[in-house]
Motif scaffolding. Structure first.
Motif, short mmCIF file in Angstrom:
data_model
loop_
_atom_site.label_atom_id
_atom_site.label_comp_id
_atom_site.label_asym_id
_atom_site.label_seq_id
_atom_site.Cartn_x
_atom_site.Cartn_y
_atom_site.Cartn_z
N ARG A 184 -2.50 1.63 0.67
CA ARG A 184 -1.94 1.91 -1.05
C ARG A 184 -2.53 3.72 -0.45
N LYS A 185 -2.77 4.43 0.15
CA LYS A 185 -2.80 5.82 0.16
C LYS A 185 -1.49 6.14 0.77
N GLY A 186 -0.50 5.28 1.52
CA GLY A 186 0.26 5.97 2.87
C GLY A 186 1.29 5.47 2.07
N GLN A 187 1.13 4.85 0.38
CA GLN A 187 2.68 4.46 -0.16
C GLN A 187 3.24 4.05 0.27
N ALA A 222 -2.97 9.21 5.67
CA ALA A 222 -3.36 8.70 4.77
C ALA A 222 -4.95 8.60 4.57
N LEU A 275 5.49 0.63 1.33
CA LEU A 275 5.99 -0.85 0.07
C LEU A 275 5.64 -1.91 1.13
N GLU A 330 -7.01 -0.35 1.17
CA GLU A 330 -6.24 1.06 0.80
C GLU A 330 -5.84 1.77 1.25
N ASP A 341 8.64 1.30 5.07
CA ASP A 341 8.42 2.70 5.51
C ASP A 341 10.00 3.03 4.17
#
Length: 148
Positions: free
Chosen positions: A46-49, A97, A51, A43, A80
């Motif tokens: 995911r929350k930290g976006q 995040a 890649l 999670e 990132d």
């Protein structure tokens, strides 16, 4: 009447054994905390976006701590979009995040070293150790916990 007394003593003895055996056994097992750890790290990415997330340690097995206790591990890495970001900046982004994932407290942060965090309720530890160059890295482990 003697039968009822013995029966009452037996019931009391069983109740005492149940109460005593439960002492110190509260909280999650290693497997339960390991699943929570996996969910928190997944999670967080995911929350930290983050890649291109890849699992670098899938965990899922007990690592003996002795005395019938074990811990579990899990780790992930990713990138990132800005490849020039350094490790400290990436760790700070993950730390921000993380506040949207679960309440962790900082245990160790010496500036240029990884950030170590703990969650006392779930008995999990996270280490944000992004090396820089736009590369994120997070690993975690549970505390030494009972196996069942």
């Amino acid at each position: 009447m003697a039968f009822f007394v013995r029966r009452g003593v037996a019931v009391c003895a069983v109740m005492v054994l149940v109460a005593v055996s439960g002492c110190g056994e509260s909280g999650p097992t290693a497997a339960e905390a390991g699943e929570t750890l996996k969910n928190h790290i997944t999670e967080l990415m995911r929350k930290g976006q983050v890649l291109d997330v890849r699992i670098t340690d899938s965990g899922g097995r007990d690592i003996s701590c002795g005395e019938g206790k074990a811990k579990r591990t899990f780790a992930a890495a990713g990138r990132d979009p800005a490849s020039e970001r350094g490790g400290d900046n990436l760790n700070d982004l993950l730390l921000g995040a993380l506040s949207r994932v679960a309440p962790y407290r900082i245990v160790e942060d010496r500036g240029d070293a990884p950030i170590k965090l703990a969650n006392d309720e779930y008995k999990t530890i996270l280490i944000l150790e992004s090396p820089g160059g736009g590369q994120y890295a997070v690993r975690g482990e549970t505390e030494c916990l009972r196996t069942s």
